[in-house]
Design an enzyme around this catalytic site. Structure first.
Site, mmCIF file in Angstrom:
data_model
loop_
_atom_site.group_PDB
_atom_site.id
_atom_site.type_symbol
_atom_site.label_atom_id
_atom_site.label_comp_id
_atom_site.label_asym_id
_atom_site.label_seq_id
_atom_site.Cartn_x
_atom_site.Cartn_y
_atom_site.Cartn_z
ATOM 1 N N THR A 138 47.690 50.924 59.975
ATOM 2 C CA THR A 138 48.833 51.354 60.759
ATOM 3 C C THR A 138 48.599 52.746 61.350
ATOM 4 O O THR A 138 47.872 53.545 60.786
ATOM 5 C CB THR A 138 50.057 51.405 59.837
ATOM 6 O OG1 THR A 138 50.121 50.170 59.176
ATOM 7 C CG2 THR A 138 51.326 51.706 60.577
ATOM 8 N N ASP A 173 52.076 40.715 54.537
ATOM 9 C CA ASP A 173 53.378 41.387 54.408
ATOM 10 C C ASP A 173 54.501 40.412 54.059
ATOM 11 O O ASP A 173 55.606 40.820 53.720
ATOM 12 C CB ASP A 173 53.731 42.149 55.691
ATOM 13 C CG ASP A 173 53.161 43.560 55.699
ATOM 14 O OD1 ASP A 173 52.725 44.028 54.626
ATOM 15 O OD2 ASP A 173 53.146 44.193 56.763
HETATM 16 O O1 DON Z 1 54.305 46.677 58.289
HETATM 17 C C1 DON Z 1 53.976 47.201 57.234
HETATM 18 O O2 DON Z 1 54.767 47.692 56.462
HETATM 19 C C2 DON Z 1 52.502 47.293 56.880
HETATM 20 N N1 DON Z 1 51.779 46.225 57.512
HETATM 21 C C3 DON Z 1 52.000 48.637 57.285
HETATM 22 C C4 DON Z 1 50.553 48.835 56.941
HETATM 23 C C5 DON Z 1 50.148 50.246 56.874
HETATM 24 O O3 DON Z 1 50.917 51.144 57.061
HETATM 25 C C6 DON Z 1 48.734 50.503 56.513
HETATM 26 N N2 DON Z 1 48.432 51.886 56.721
HETATM 27 N N3 DON Z 1 48.058 52.682 55.963
#
Ligand code: DON
Length: 561
Positions: free
Chosen positions: A370, A412
């Site tokens: 992310t 997720d």
């Molecule tokens: O949408 C979400 O909550 C996760 N897929 C976010 C992933 C994320 O932040 C990875 N980064 N460090």
């Protein structure tokens, strides 16, 4: 003489204001700013605004420049969320989150005995959700953009052709992922090769994909040659995404989650992100406590915040999912009486145990790796956007013919009720897998108003730690008078109900604080952990100038004019 007295008055008022207000420590710009994970992307966003574009044009450019310069998380093969506040005060959000394919099933990650198969939702082609990023940037551009798309994409395509300098952190990341990348994509794939700091990586295939998108528009990705190449690649690898899946994908405009914390009005992302709701619950639960008197990162302040986090994440796990599929008691979850009652089992003498906390009782009658970047333009529009492939380089599947990685966002979802995903988050029926459903997210792009005016744009990556990182950054400014850059730099901690542990950034907290917390029954994760959040934010200073907060934990950089 009169003039001299007036001058003295002005100077003394000026000095007073200086003494009481915080000294900015981040980059200052007078008109417009972008803070993102890579300097190249921040600069491209700023260039677009210098050429007369607004924050929404800059959002399109920055999002896609991150896909070039930061393939670890920036993407064409993932999705995200964007929160905006226009100069006239109008607010809104865009959901360009990935969706489960039509052929997805509730039990697709379980074995015959009904147990979760380790790695199936993260490291196989079935982990890939239908990408939303291109639909997202085109939706933003259509509704809110001002420059022609071709003009916005031009510097991004040029960057892909010119190439991007490898930073030291990128060299380290590529080294640690190389074996996995070679296993999946072979040793000739562009990011399987060995790179050293200051090398330049060129992305000609990605430049071609972007050029076709620039020429043919959004449908190039969802129905055109790019879609066909992508589906053929996915099929060959064993994924279940079809042309129909791509053709049916739509980004969605959703109402933001809006709530007050003292004199702040906070605007954040609604489901399918849990970010806004959890943030609202935590802020409302901590509001009655005098955090600033307790002291920044003091044991007492940590206790109050952790107890609120514990309760909010327990609710997240039970209630939240895709609003197009599940009814959620959102109003009831944000109700002040409910949240007060929720904190009534807490006192400062002793930790509550997570095993004693379940989701709260709310009235159901109501219809129920992310990367983040923040932008403020010269017209006063603001955006806050978080975009992801989920894990670092997503599923690690890199479509060489198109030049980008595919996400592993299916992780997720809650593959099985009560079984943690890769962020240790547990979920329930509300977040179970179904065709075309969006998986629950923790992404929390957020905009803050103070006295009715734009005050901050903030957000972070970090999976489950996103929500608590955004929370602490806002508190650092609002309760502890930190500058934007100090607020981003300050050491962070995190609790998410289960596992029942407080995680601290290594080597940043006082051991005395740990002793006090342990004495009260808190369990502390003392192992080295990955970074907690990587926040990029912009603060509007009393003068109207902008201060950037670019997280030193990454290569993040503010740029502006
Ligand atoms: O949408 C979400 O909550 C996760 N897929 C976010 C992933 C994320 O932040 C990875 N980064 N460090």
């Amino acid at each position: 003489m009169k003039k001299f007295i007036v001058l003295l008055c002005i100077l003394s008022i000026g000095c007073k204001a200086q003494n009481t207000s915080v000294q900015p420590t981040g980059l200052i710009a007078n008109k417009a700013m972008v803070v993102s994970a890579r300097e190249e992307a921040s600069k491209i966003g700023v260039e677009i605004m210098k050429n007369g574009g607004n924050a929404f044009d800059a959002m399109v450019a920055t999002e896609l420049a991150l896909a070039v310069a930061y393939p670890y998380a920036g993407n064409l093969g993932g999705g995200g969320f964007m929160v905006y506040r226009k100069a006239n005060g109008e607010t809104g959000t865009l959901d360009y989150r990935e969706k489960a394919p039509l052929a997805a099933t509730k039990d697709m990650f379980l074995d015959k005995e009904g147990n979760v198969i380790a790695g199936k939702s993260t490291k196989t082609p079935l982990a890939i959700g239908i990408p939303g990023t291109i639909a997202g940037v085109f939706a933003v551009h259509k509704k809110l953009g001002s420059l022609p798309m071709k003009e916005i994409l031009k510097p991004v395509i040029e960057l892909a052709e010119r190439g991007v300098i490898v930073t030291q952190k990128q060299e380290e990341r590529l080294n640690s992922y190389r074996e996995e990348l070679i296993k999946i994509n072979g040793s000739n794939s562009v990011l399987s090769k060995v790179y050293k700091e200051n090398d330049i990586i060129k992305y000609p295939t990605l430049a071609n994909t972007l050029r076709r998108i620039s020429k043919n528009g959004r449908d190039e990705f969802y129905k055109g040659e790019t879609a066909k190449t992508l589906v053929a690649y996915l099929k060959e690898k064993g994924a279940i995404i079809t042309m129909e899946d791509l053709a049916k994908y739509e980004a969605k405009w959703r109402d933001p989650i809006t709530f007050k914390y003292k004199d702040l009005n906070i605007i954040s992302m609604a489901p399918p992100s849990s970010g806004g709701i959890c943030l609202a619950q935590i802020f409302k639960m901590i509001e009655p406590y005098d955090l600033s008197n307790m002291g920044h990162n003091s044991a007492a302040a940590i206790q109050v915040i952790v107890e609120a986090e514990r309760r909010a994440y327990a609710d997240r796990s039970f209630f939240l999912g895709d609003p197009d599929f599940v009814k959620m008691p959102l109003k009831a979850l944000m109700d002040e009486t409910y949240l007060k009652q929720r904190m009534s089992s807490f006192n400062l003498d002793k930790a509550t145990l997570s095993s004693d906390i379940k989701e709260g009782k709310v009235n159901y009658n109501e219809s129920m790796e992310t990367t983040h970047y923040s932008i403020i333009d010269q017209f006063g529009n603001a955006i806050s956007a978080t975009t992801t492939l989920n894990a670092g380089y997503g599923s690690k599947y890199y479509c060489d013919a198109l030049g980008f990685f595919l996400n592993n966002e299916m992780d997720d979802f809650s593959a099985k009720a009560g079984v943690p995903n890769m962020f240790g988050l547990v979920g329930n029926e509300a977040n179970s897998i179904a065709p075309e459903k969006r998986m629950l997210s923790s992404m929390t792009p957020t905009i803050v108003e103070k006295n009715g005016k734009l005050f901050m744009s903030v957000g972070s990556p970090g999976g489950s730690t996103i929500i608590t990182s955004v929370l602490q950054t806002i508190l650092n400014v609002a309760e502890y008078n930190f500058s934007m850059q100090q607020a981003v730099n300050a050491p962070r901690f995190h609790h998410q109900w289960l596992p029942d542990l407080i995680t601290f950034e290594p080597n940043t907290f006082d051991t005395k604080t740990f002793e006090t917390l342990k004495g009260k029954g808190y369990l502390i994760n003392e192992k080295t952990t990955p970074v907690i959040g990587k926040v990029d934010a912009i603060l509007v200073l009393p003068s109207g100038a902008l201060e950037g907060g670019a997280d030193f934990r990454g290569d993040d950089k503010a740029a502006g004019f």
